[in-house]
Write an enzyme that holds these catalytic residues in place. Sequence first.
Site, PDB file in Angstrom:
ATOM      1  N   SER A 156      40.352  30.748  18.496  1.00 54.56           N
ATOM      2  CA  SER A 156      41.071  31.982  18.755  1.00 54.56           C
ATOM      3  C   SER A 156      42.523  31.706  19.095  1.00 54.56           C
ATOM      4  CB  SER A 156      40.433  32.699  19.944  1.00 54.56           C
ATOM      5  OG  SER A 156      40.597  31.902  21.105  1.00 54.56           O
ATOM      6  N   LYS A 157      43.332  32.713  18.855  1.00 52.04           N
ATOM      7  CA  LYS A 157      44.771  32.503  19.030  1.00 52.04           C
ATOM      8  C   LYS A 157      45.164  32.347  20.492  1.00 52.04           C
ATOM      9  CE  LYS A 157      45.790  37.459  18.825  1.00 52.04           C
ATOM     10  NZ  LYS A 157      46.413  38.509  18.021  1.00 52.04           N
ATOM     11  N   ARG A 158      44.309  32.741  21.390  1.00 56.14           N
ATOM     12  CA  ARG A 158      44.637  32.559  22.797  1.00 56.14           C
ATOM     13  C   ARG A 158      44.573  31.099  23.204  1.00 56.14           C
ATOM     14  NH1 ARG A 158      45.311  37.470  25.433  1.00 56.14           N
ATOM     15  NH2 ARG A 158      46.479  36.178  26.865  1.00 56.14           N
TER      16      ARG A 158
END
Length: 519
Positions: free
Chosen positions: A284-286
């Site tokens: 995920s981009k987080r």
Amino acid sequence: MSAEIASLSFTLLALNFNHIMTSANSEAPIRVRIAPSPTGDPHVGTAYIGLLNYIYARQRGGKFILRIEDTDRTRFVSTSEQMIFDSLRWAGLTWDEGPDVGGPLGPYRQSERTAIYREHAEILLKNGTAYRCFCTPEELEATRKQQLAAKLPPRYPGTCRRLTPEQIAGNEAAKKPYTIRLAVPPHGNDLTASTTFRDELRGNITFEHGNVDDQVLMKSDGFPTYHLANVVDDHLMQITDVIRAEEWISSTPKHVLLYKAFDWQTPRFWHMPLLRNLDKSKISKRKNPVSLIYYRDSGYLPSAILNFLGLMGGGMPADFKSTPDSIAEKFTLDEMVQHFVFTDIRVGGPVFDLTKLKWLNGEYLRALSPEDFFLAVRNSVFSDDYLRRISALMQTRIETLTQFGDLTGFFFSDNVIPPAEVWIPKKRTPEDTLTFATDQLAVLETTDWTHDALEAALKKLGEEKQWSVKENFMLLRAIITGSTMSPPLLESMIVFGKARSLDRARRFLEAQKKAAAKK
RNA sequence: GGCGUUAUGGUGUAACUGGUUAACACGUCGCCCUCUCAAGGCGAAGAGUCCGGGUUCGAGCCCCGGUAACGCUACCA
């Protein structure tokens, strides 16, 4: 019955062959596809699945198709489709049929196929495998909450499935908006209680119908959901092998039920492992840069990325070497097409570990001729376009040309670490500052990368959190540029790019959290 | 909660149809080279294969039972 025989003989083949193989219904020319949705930046996961599909098609003389799944109007991002084309081409994964290159079985953009889906939904309505549902989103949400509260699995209660023809006619006459749902058996004279399908990597998987929901197939806005569109398109586009991510396993029974409802033959299903963050959650981009734009702009070479992706899940023979003295685990796209074995793919989710990707990228960089290396630098970090856009910011700010580097170093560096006195405003604590920086990141993630949008979003956040514009912008300036002095912040961030700006902010927060934890 | 999938050093992978001290790569650490940093060379530490049973002369590979992680559980894909 014939499907059973087909799957049985396929099992035998799978047991005996440890190499490229074709299935029982191999008469059909191989056709595979990837179907990204234009909802944001193109994703490494798309490149991974794209790579696998590409290899599969090339190995078997088949076709690799690109289809755009743009049926969700609420998440649609207008610039996304072009970025998908560009980044996939950049990576070297070229498709034989697609929205931009055409092909015999188009259109390849789902928003242009709505009439087709409507017709097909009609077929289902007629043969009783689907029904109209007049429940409102509010009603649905309410029952969902009740079920959750009662610790029951949230499921559509089937209210509209029991509507009488008169009631349906009445609702239609009243122009009530409706969706069309799949009628999961048992219904009518179809009493089957479960669906079993074969996953080519895992074997048979069975779902009891009690666990399969009456999925919405057509939304009330007239667009299909993924489930309907994907089955209809895969059939119409004569897809033989569905190679997609593992997250689709749970909805595969719905798809199989749809194939059955249309009386179509199912394709083979290959569910690939999901790329993971370091903590093993779905990438995920987080927690990771996931945008292909990021990798391109940060100076990764397509060959290294493809090679690294090819390492995920295995598939290449462990002892493979391009030449006897070449290094381990380094191979090209062509070599993957040549040697990759699909049935050897490991299904445990591999961690997408930047450390190893960087090493590989370094290997590719070092292998370049001096001239090619120079050109690579010249075409990326020091491209005319990039330099031109930075120059525009610098012209009024310098007295000699060599001062150019003084304020622009951050445009050309990977690691920017602002010292504490630079990023912590005088009247704030480190904790409060980090909290605000986290809010900034969240805002930036969802903001259009234009001057006005960024300014408005940041100022709004500042007002909400009682941070002055000066504190607000100086903090972000510190994070992005590492300094209190820089060309105008927003303009700089636009030139620097969204993907890299977000990554820099993410890395800043991560580093500070780590430092705080150490104390 | 329900359903599904998965499980080998920190990470990615390997280990022929069960057969010697579980192999390779990245990373880490040390040494060499060297004006520095890399690269390169040499070497080391690090898993006893999620756990518990069972079958077997012998199990990472087979059987049974657990556990954990992940995914799905939307008029998102």
